[in-house]
Design a protein around this motif. Structure first.
Motif: not given
Ligand code: MYR
Length: 280
Positions: A268-271, A158-159, A273-275, A188-189
């Motif tokens: 994480l804050g708004e915005g 996720f980022m 995204m993760g997969l 990328i985390l």
């Protein structure tokens, strides 16, 4: 043997699926000053973003109390023989430890706490599988063996748009020395040994997305049917675009869309995204 499946709110399993699969949910909370709200129960994700925009106070998060766990386990003891309680990574929250403590305090039912070592719908996929197996009457040990296998094969990248939320909440491990440089890039985390660490640093959000897609492609190209979840922080349009693009490349993959709910969005804050997907 009747086994109850418990998970916490950070799995963000939609209510209809929870009800259908009889998954019991224990909520974590977001706290704005003196006001505490149980997510998924007292505050929805839309209310949360609305509140964030109006409030001058930045929210914090709290785990469920031991009392909430003991009360739930004792209630479940009336209808079940055992409980598997599946929680977000013990490296980022004390929730799993709360389930362990409560499980040791309750004599009326055997409790098997399970550390998913992840969170969000990645944890949700594990809880859903557990519930499907429990409904078929599988023994807790058999279910736990499968969950361990899923956990070992779980992949999640996720980022975030702004690293300061993770930094403020102290949930970015091993990166204190790197924070200055990380703020200049889009890291990328991922999770390693239960905690969040930077996986790779890339210059732009676009490059971060292509790298996450590339990592996914390495596992998806085998053509085996699999499930993957796109998770967004108030970026539904972007999630739908990811789904369209990835479905065209990997038609054998079943893509779900989920969201970072209030507790996780606080960190994480708004915005973001993760997969996530299971490589098995
Ligand atoms: C608590 O107060 O106990 C909850 C702490 C939650 C920390 C959340 C940190 C971010 C997790 C990101 C998960 C991404 C999974 C794909």
């Amino acid at each position: 043997m009747k086994t109850a499946i418990v998970t916490d709110s950070t799995a963000y399993i939609p209510k209809d699926i929870r009800e259908k699969l009889r998954i019991h949910m224990i909520p974590l909370s977001v706290v704005f000053g003196n006001e505490s709200y149980q997510e998924e129960v007292e505050i929805s994700i839309d209310d949360f973003y609305e509140k964030i925009r109006r409030s001058k106070i930045l929210p914090k998060t709290t785990q469920p109390s031991t009392g909430m766990f003991t009360e739930l386990f004792e209630r479940l003891a009336k209808d079940y023989d055992a409980v598997i309680s599946i929680h977000l990574s013990s490296g980022i929250s004390g929730t799993y430890q709360g389930a362990v403590t409560a499980g040791n305090m309750v004599d009326s039912i055997k409790v098997y706490p399970f550390d998913s070592e992840i969170s969000c719908m990645a944890q949700g996929l594990i809880a859903i599988e557990a519930a499907e197996m429990a409904l078929k009457g599988e023994e807790p040990e058999t279910i736990l063996r499968r969950l361990e296998q899923m956990r070992a094969n779980m992949r999640a990248y996720f980022m975030v748009d702004d690293l300061s939320h993770l930094q403020r909440g102290g949930r970015l491990s091993g990166a204190q020395a790197l924070i200055g440089s990380l703020l200049q890039v889009k890291p990328i985390l991922h999770f390693q040994n239960k905690v969040i660490v930077p996986f790779e640093q890339v210059r732009t959000r676009k490059k971060a997305v292509s790298r996450i897609f590339e990592l996914f492609g390495e596992d998806a190209k085998t053509g085996r049917p699999m499930k993957a979840v796109i998770i967004h922080g108030n970026r539904e349009e972007e999630a739908l675009k990811w789904k369209e693009e990835l479905s065209a490349l990997y038609p054998h993959v079943e893509f779900w869309i989920s969201y970072f709910g209030p507790v996780i969005a606080t960190h994480l804050g708004e915005g973001a995204m993760g997969l996530c997907w299971i490589k098995d």
